[in-house]
Design a protein around this motif. Structure first.
Motif, PDB file in Angstrom:
ATOM      1  N   PHE A 181       0.859  -1.179   0.000  1.00 32.81           N
ATOM      2  CA  PHE A 181       0.000   0.000   0.000  1.00 32.81           C
ATOM      3  C   PHE A 181       0.898   1.232   0.000  1.00 32.81           C
ATOM      4  O   PHE A 181       1.669   1.458   0.939  1.00 32.81           O
ATOM      5  N   ILE A 182       0.796   2.030  -1.067  1.00 34.74           N
ATOM      6  CA  ILE A 182       1.697   3.150  -1.292  1.00 34.74           C
ATOM      7  C   ILE A 182       1.025   4.438  -0.825  1.00 34.74           C
ATOM      8  O   ILE A 182      -0.070   4.789  -1.273  1.00 34.74           O
ATOM      9  N   SER A 183       1.694   5.145   0.071  1.00 38.03           N
ATOM     10  CA  SER A 183       1.133   6.354   0.680  1.00 38.03           C
ATOM     11  C   SER A 183       1.385   7.587  -0.195  1.00 38.03           C
ATOM     12  O   SER A 183       2.263   7.592  -1.062  1.00 38.03           O
ATOM     13  N   ARG A 184       0.625   8.620   0.083  1.00 38.16           N
ATOM     14  CA  ARG A 184       0.824   9.900  -0.587  1.00 38.16           C
ATOM     15  C   ARG A 184       2.189  10.501  -0.213  1.00 38.16           C
ATOM     16  O   ARG A 184       2.687  10.284   0.889  1.00 38.16           O
ATOM     17  N   GLU A 185       2.751  11.248  -1.148  1.00 37.70           N
ATOM     18  CA  GLU A 185       3.959  12.023  -0.885  1.00 37.70           C
ATOM     19  C   GLU A 185       3.801  13.398  -1.514  1.00 37.70           C
ATOM     20  O   GLU A 185       3.014  13.589  -2.439  1.00 37.70           O
ATOM     21  N   GLY A 186       4.579  14.332  -1.012  1.00 38.15           N
ATOM     22  CA  GLY A 186       4.500  15.690  -1.524  1.00 38.15           C
ATOM     23  C   GLY A 186       5.269  15.876  -2.819  1.00 38.15           C
ATOM     24  O   GLY A 186       6.174  15.106  -3.139  1.00 38.15           O
ATOM     25  N   THR A 187       4.883  16.900  -3.566  1.00 35.67           N
ATOM     26  CA  THR A 187       5.610  17.321  -4.757  1.00 35.67           C
ATOM     27  C   THR A 187       5.867  18.817  -4.635  1.00 35.67           C
ATOM     28  O   THR A 187       5.584  19.431  -3.594  1.00 35.67           O
ATOM     29  N   GLN A 188       6.345  19.427  -5.689  1.00 37.39           N
ATOM     30  CA  GLN A 188       6.643  20.856  -5.651  1.00 37.39           C
ATOM     31  C   GLN A 188       5.412  21.718  -5.943  1.00 37.39           C
ATOM     32  O   GLN A 188       5.530  22.935  -6.114  1.00 37.39           O
ATOM     33  N   TYR A 194     -26.203   2.634   5.694  1.00 38.39           N
ATOM     34  CA  TYR A 194     -26.105   1.857   6.924  1.00 38.39           C
ATOM     35  C   TYR A 194     -25.527   2.711   8.053  1.00 38.39           C
ATOM     36  O   TYR A 194     -24.810   2.238   8.914  1.00 38.39           O
ATOM     37  N   GLY A 195     -25.912   3.996   8.045  1.00 36.98           N
ATOM     38  CA  GLY A 195     -25.484   4.919   9.094  1.00 36.98           C
ATOM     39  C   GLY A 195     -24.059   5.393   8.936  1.00 36.98           C
ATOM     40  O   GLY A 195     -23.475   5.925   9.896  1.00 36.98           O
ATOM     41  N   LEU A 196     -23.493   5.233   7.747  1.00 34.49           N
ATOM     42  CA  LEU A 196     -22.100   5.625   7.513  1.00 34.49           C
ATOM     43  C   LEU A 196     -21.977   7.131   7.372  1.00 34.49           C
ATOM     44  O   LEU A 196     -22.692   7.756   6.589  1.00 34.49           O
ATOM     45  N   MET A 197     -21.066   7.701   8.126  1.00 32.43           N
ATOM     46  CA  MET A 197     -20.637   9.090   7.953  1.00 32.43           C
ATOM     47  C   MET A 197     -19.115   9.087   8.014  1.00 32.43           C
ATOM     48  O   MET A 197     -18.527   8.592   8.982  1.00 32.43           O
ATOM     49  N   ARG A 198     -18.487   9.654   6.989  1.00 38.64           N
ATOM     50  CA  ARG A 198     -17.039   9.547   6.871  1.00 38.64           C
ATOM     51  C   ARG A 198     -16.448  10.833   6.303  1.00 38.64           C
ATOM     52  O   ARG A 198     -16.970  11.395   5.336  1.00 38.64           O
ATOM     53  N   ASN A 199     -15.371  11.276   6.919  1.00 42.94           N
ATOM     54  CA  ASN A 199     -14.597  12.404   6.414  1.00 42.94           C
ATOM     55  C   ASN A 199     -13.188  11.920   6.122  1.00 42.94           C
ATOM     56  O   ASN A 199     -12.566  11.229   6.940  1.00 42.94           O
ATOM     57  N   ASP A 200     -12.667  12.276   4.960  1.00 44.14           N
ATOM     58  CA  ASP A 200     -11.377  11.775   4.501  1.00 44.14           C
ATOM     59  C   ASP A 200     -10.677  12.910   3.748  1.00 44.14           C
ATOM     60  O   ASP A 200     -11.281  13.537   2.866  1.00 44.14           O
ATOM     61  N   ALA A 201      -9.420  13.176   4.076  1.00 44.92           N
ATOM     62  CA  ALA A 201      -8.723  14.293   3.431  1.00 44.92           C
ATOM     63  C   ALA A 201      -7.225  14.066   3.432  1.00 44.92           C
ATOM     64  O   ALA A 201      -6.681  13.339   4.272  1.00 44.92           O
ATOM     65  N   TRP A 202      -6.535  14.690   2.489  1.00 44.12           N
ATOM     66  CA  TRP A 202      -5.075  14.732   2.483  1.00 44.12           C
ATOM     67  C   TRP A 202      -4.629  15.993   1.743  1.00 44.12           C
ATOM     68  O   TRP A 202      -5.345  16.537   0.903  1.00 44.12           O
ATOM     69  N   VAL A 203      -3.459  16.449   2.085  1.00 44.39           N
ATOM     70  CA  VAL A 203      -2.858  17.604   1.430  1.00 44.39           C
ATOM     71  C   VAL A 203      -1.356  17.378   1.374  1.00 44.39           C
ATOM     72  O   VAL A 203      -0.763  16.795   2.300  1.00 44.39           O
ATOM     73  N   ALA A 204      -0.730  17.774   0.285  1.00 41.45           N
ATOM     74  CA  ALA A 204       0.703  17.578   0.109  1.00 41.45           C
ATOM     75  C   ALA A 204       1.273  18.737  -0.698  1.00 41.45           C
ATOM     76  O   ALA A 204       0.572  19.348  -1.509  1.00 41.45           O
ATOM     77  N   GLY A 205       2.539  19.006  -0.464  1.00 41.59           N
ATOM     78  CA  GLY A 205       3.158  20.103  -1.192  1.00 41.59           C
ATOM     79  C   GLY A 205       4.587  20.344  -0.746  1.00 41.59           C
ATOM     80  O   GLY A 205       5.175  19.551  -0.013  1.00 41.59           O
ATOM     81  N   PRO A 206       5.164  21.490  -1.158  1.00 38.46           N
ATOM     82  CA  PRO A 206       6.565  21.773  -0.842  1.00 38.46           C
ATOM     83  C   PRO A 206       6.721  22.549   0.459  1.00 38.46           C
ATOM     84  O   PRO A 206       5.858  23.336   0.841  1.00 38.46           O
ATOM     85  N   LEU A 207       7.812  22.298   1.156  1.00 35.75           N
ATOM     86  CA  LEU A 207       8.255  23.155   2.254  1.00 35.75           C
ATOM     87  C   LEU A 207       9.429  24.017   1.818  1.00 35.75           C
ATOM     88  O   LEU A 207       9.650  25.098   2.346  1.00 35.75           O
ATOM     89  N   SER A 208      10.202  23.507   0.863  1.00 35.97           N
ATOM     90  CA  SER A 208      11.320  24.240   0.273  1.00 35.97           C
ATOM     91  C   SER A 208      11.627  23.578  -1.060  1.00 35.97           C
ATOM     92  O   SER A 208      10.932  22.647  -1.476  1.00 35.97           O
ATOM     93  N   THR A 209      12.685  24.016  -1.690  1.00 40.13           N
ATOM     94  CA  THR A 209      13.033  23.466  -2.991  1.00 40.13           C
ATOM     95  C   THR A 209      13.278  21.968  -2.934  1.00 40.13           C
ATOM     96  O   THR A 209      12.923  21.227  -3.853  1.00 40.13           O
ATOM     97  N   ASN A 210      13.861  21.495  -1.843  1.00 42.34           N
ATOM     98  CA  ASN A 210      14.230  20.091  -1.735  1.00 42.34           C
ATOM     99  C   ASN A 210      13.417  19.305  -0.709  1.00 42.34           C
ATOM    100  O   ASN A 210      13.698  18.129  -0.477  1.00 42.34           O
ATOM    101  N   THR A 211      12.450  19.939  -0.072  1.00 38.93           N
ATOM    102  CA  THR A 211      11.709  19.292   1.007  1.00 38.93           C
ATOM    103  C   THR A 211      10.214  19.361   0.739  1.00 38.93           C
ATOM    104  O   THR A 211       9.689  20.437   0.414  1.00 38.93           O
ATOM    105  N   THR A 212       9.539  18.230   0.878  1.00 37.38           N
ATOM    106  CA  THR A 212       8.096  18.176   0.671  1.00 37.38           C
ATOM    107  C   THR A 212       7.427  17.510   1.867  1.00 37.38           C
ATOM    108  O   THR A 212       8.069  16.844   2.679  1.00 37.38           O
ATOM    109  N   PHE A 213       6.108  17.677   1.963  1.00 39.45           N
ATOM    110  CA  PHE A 213       5.338  17.086   3.053  1.00 39.45           C
ATOM    111  C   PHE A 213       4.039  16.518   2.509  1.00 39.45           C
ATOM    112  O   PHE A 213       3.585  16.875   1.418  1.00 39.45           O
TER     113      PHE A 213
END
Length: 865
Positions: free
Chosen positions: A175-182, A195-214
């Protein structure tokens, strides 16, 4: 239910694939359009799982049978859990009836009744999610959840899985996780279900600097459960994050990741039913086969104010509860032009439990009252006055969940209760574990000969510590949708006066099983892999040397009279509870083995290749199974389970057709099993035996884009699984074992044919956006229900599932989707009563079976940026 038109479509697709004599990937774009114009787009996708190369390897050049599952496929599948997603991998058969987690997975005919992780390992970003998978009441998929955090899935069948991962002889799932890009991007999804399902799901990714992502992701959901027990059956979520820094020199990177999961999900056990296994029916007045639950608000809690282990308070809402914190690291550095180092490590702290109820044999309440009265928990003379001249005991029933209200004042009233007069002695099982798990994988990778030759030298190390507790009890419940607990009070057969109450809040025996202990596993396993390109040939070979060291301790048991703990007297259900005696026995064992593989791939043309592979290796036992599973600490050396595989296949990828076709042969030997058998008096006893399996088959995977916008996918397996020299044990009248061979018979719960055909069509773009519709048909062939009990006499009928949905992608980055699972509300059976004794020759009027989950409708709104 069988549908002629759907069956014809399935046959047509199979004929199409056999005529084209090829197979493949699902990388054709969901729109049905080959947007790149590259005829080999379906084969040029790169693999990151189990290749061992300096760089990911393309499917065309690898001698592997591997499937990639992209986010669009995940959404269209309607899968409730991770294991269900793996239906896209043609050789994996998944039983879609257990719930979100813990569903049995069979790979190439091997693994009946075992969950994901037993033979097919589960990885997260290239590292085992937990080093010990599929132990008792453990499953590899309970440590993760299906969420937007998953960017993709790679399912490897056979191949090099056993070299690159311990205890994964039949495959691995990454299972391959999300990674940040530029660029900053992400998603938010709101999901609701009927069946009573309520679900919230989110992700965000991006750069912290030229060489660092989150990247950061989170998910939380609640639901009543697909089979509503009267309380919130599923609740919880997870949060995950990673940070990656690429070295400015371009010589490598470092990555840290973390994930915290705190979640509980319902695990559904077989339900009491009637009729025939080929045509199961709801017991009149009992839980409905389509929507009936296996627990209820009345059976939810089990409490004892005191016991030898202190106060007990269990909750079936924690059916499969898991709290896990995992921290990982990844480091890669280029030492020179031909040498680099990779290091991955992962630490996980886990607190998990399973609180389950396993139904016994459904029978009349009169029969149960007779059985309890003759039980040896108290002297049989205790209830003599209740014995009538007809040989039946007189009794009344009350409901402890309703303040002791009498629900049947006499045995005659009990015979009419709920219109069926039936009850069940069901188990109330708790299996808890605290786990500390540390893993590290270090690889030195050398690439030379103009990158045509790559050699990997590596070592995998782990330190696994587990504290395990099993505590089991037995309760009496009525057969009704409410599944109320019942108390039994015996009555004088002449006067009708109460003699005494047998039960305690519905409990017929507190403390039937107790196992407590610690288990540790240490592993240092070096492994090596070589790949070499010679013209159009790609060769690879690898070996893993498995070295396991087990140790731990097991607490002994003794019987306690719990009446003094609970401040009661004379309650038979409390008179002999099994709990720990405080005396621990230490145990230690060492085991080793080798897992090796060799493969050859030949690139016939830029869009066509052939491959072959051989692999062999053991399945090492888990630490808890060695030290404490049997409650004895017995570590007597035994033959390791061995699996040998042969594979040969071809791959083809064109502008509108992509296909994989793989023939395989699997041999499994020295499988240790335990089962119930009959002694000369008709009583059931436990008996150990070994067996093997031989499986030959063909698996196919294909995507066809006949016209722009339309994509048709086929996944299927045809196989011939057979037992090899197993023994069904039936003790003869002299008391000497009599072994009856079932050699050559089809294994329990293992189909010879299973697969799916699905299609999606994206309409031309409208002013508001694009509409896509999709549908899927899944077929599961007939299977034996319980070969050890009823060899070749009991067959579970084939069944079909149909799913359908649609999505609308608005131009403003909004996507609305509705997906329906089990559209026709089919009632196929995936598991027949596993507690039938060997030697049984008659199908009982009432049995336990696990039917398909009922129809569900889920809708979502997703915003992408």
């Amino acid at each position: 239910m069988k549908t002629t038109s759907i069956g014809a479509a399935f046959c047509f697709a199979a004929i199409l694939c056999s005529n084209t004599s090829a197979q493949t990937s699902n990388t054709v774009p969901p729109s049905g359009e080959n947007q790149s114009g590259d005829d080999t787009v379906a084969l040029s996708a790169f693999l990151v799982t189990a290749t061992g190369s300096v760089q990911p390897q393309s499917r065309l050049k690898s001698a592997l049978s591997i499937t990639s599952i992209n986010p669009t496929m995940i959404q269209q599948s309607g899968a409730r859990g991770l294991a269900e997603l793996l239906r896209a991998v043609p050789s994996l058969y998944f039983e879609p009836s257990a719930g979100e987690v813990g569903g049995p997975v069979i790979s190439r005919g091997v693994g009946s009744g075992f969950s994901l992780g037993k033979y097919v390992g589960v990885l997260e970003d290239g590292m085992p999610v937990v080093s010990e998978q599929a132990g008792s009441f453990l499953a590899g998929d309970i440590y993760s959840r299906n969420s937007l955090w998953i960017e993709g899935i790679e399912g490897l069948t056979g191949g090099s899985s056993g070299v690159f991962m311990s205890n994964a002889p039949l495959g691995s799932v990454n299972f391959i996780s999300r990674e940040g890009t530029q660029s900053l991007h992400g998603e938010y999804k709101l999901e609701i279900g009927d069946y009573g399902l309520m679900r919230n799901d989110a992700w965000v990714a991006g750069p912290l600097s030229t060489n660092t992502t989150f990247a950061v992701g989170a998910m939380y959901r609640i639901s009543d459960g697909i089979r509503d027990p009267g309380y919130k059956a599923d609740a919880g979520g997870q949060i995950a994050a990673n940070l990656r820094h690429n070295f400015a020199s371009g010589n490598g990177h470092i990555k840290v990741s973390a994930r915290h999961l705190d979640d509980r999900a319902a695990l559904y056990f077989p339900l009491p039913l009637t009729g025939a296994p080929s045509d199961p029916q709801t017991i009149p007045g009992g839980p409905d086969i389509n929507k009936g639950a296996t627990t209820s608000q009345d059976t939810r809690f089990f409490t004892l104010p005191d016991s030898p282990m202190g106060p007990i308070s269990w909750d079936q809402a924690n059916s499969t509860k898991n709290k896990m914190t995992a921290i990982g690291g990844e480091f890669e550095y280029v030492i020179s032009d031909f040498l680099r180092i990779q290091n991955r490590l992962r630490y996980a702290s886990i607190d998990r439990s399973s609180t389950l109820n396993a139904f016994g044999t459904t029978t009349s309440l009169q029969s149960i009252a007779n059985t309890l009265a003759r039980n040896t928990l108290v002297p049989s003379s205790t209830w003599n006055a209740a014995l009538g001249t007809d040989g039946n005991y007189r009794f009344r029933l009350s409901s402890p969940g309703s303040g002791g209200t009498v629900v049947a004042a006499s045995a005659a009233d009990a015979a009419r209760l709920n219109g069926n007069g039936l009850g069940n002695l069901t188990g109330y099982w708790v299996a808890a574990a605290e786990i500390e798990d540390l893993q590290e994988d270090i690889r030195l990778i050398s690439s030379f000969n103009d990158d045509r030759t790559t050699f990997t030298a590596a070592v995998y190390m782990k330190s696994y510590d587990e504290k395990r507790l099993w505590q089991q009890n037995q309760e009496l419940v009525e057969i009704s949708p409410a599944l109320r607990r019942l108390d039994v009070t015996y009555l004088d057969a002449v006067t009708g006066a109460a003699i005494g109450t047998y039960t305690y809040n519905g409990v017929t025996q507190a403390g039937t099983v107790y196992r407590n202990g610690t288990a540790e596993a240490r592993e240092i396993s070096p492994y090596f892999n070589l790949t070499h390109l010679v013209g159009r040939f790609s060769l690879d070979a690898g070996v893993r040397f498995l070295n396991f060291d087990y140790e731990g301790s097991t607490e002994g048991t003794k019987n306690y009279d719990l009446n003094s703990y609970v401040q009661t007297s004379g309650i038979a259900a409390l008179s002999r509870g099994v709990f720990g005696n405080g005396i621990y026995t230490g145990a230690r064992a060492e085991m080793e083995g080798e897992n090796y593989t060799a493969g050859l791939n030949y690139e016939v043309a830029k869009n066509f290749a052939l491959f072959a592979r051989y692999s062999k290796g053991p399945r090492m036992p888990n630490a808890g199974d060695v030290v404490i599973a049997n409650g004895t600490g017995d570590t007597t050396p035994r033959a390791l389970e061995k699996i040998t595989q042969y594979e040969a296949g071809l791959k083809y990828g064109g502008s509108n057709l992509a296909l994989f076709l793989t023939a395989f042969s699997t041999e499994q030997r020295d499988v240790l099993a335990n089962g119930l058998v009959l002694d000369q008096n008709g009583n059931t006893i436990q008996q150990s035996f070994t067996y093997g399996l031989d499986v030959q088959g063909v698996e196919i995977e294909g995507t066809w884009v006949p016209v722009r916008g339309l994509s048709i996918d086929l996944r299927g397996t045809v196989q011939e699984p057979k037992y090899v020299s197993p023994q069904r044990v039936n003790v003869g009248t002299t008391g000497s074992p009599v072994y009856v061979s079932i050699d050559g018979m089809q294994p329990t719960r293992t189909p010879k044919l299973f697969g799916s055909i699905s299609a999606s069509y994206t309409f031309p773009e409208w002013e508001l956006g694009r509409l896509t519709v999709n549908a899927a048909y899944n077929h599961t062939g007939s299977r034996p229900g319980n070969q050890q009990a009823l060899p070749d006499l009991l067959t579970l009928a084939s069944f079909e599932e149909v799913g359908a949905g649609f999505s609308f992608t608005f131009k403003r980055n909004l996507v609305f989707r509705t997906q329906v699972s089990n559209l026709l509300n089919g009632t196929g059976i995936t598991e027949f009563d596993p507690r039938l004794s060997a030697g049984s020759t008659v199908i009982p009027p009432y049995f336990n079976a696990r039917p398909l989950q009922p129809r569900t409708v889920v809708s979502s709104l997703t915003y992408r940026f």
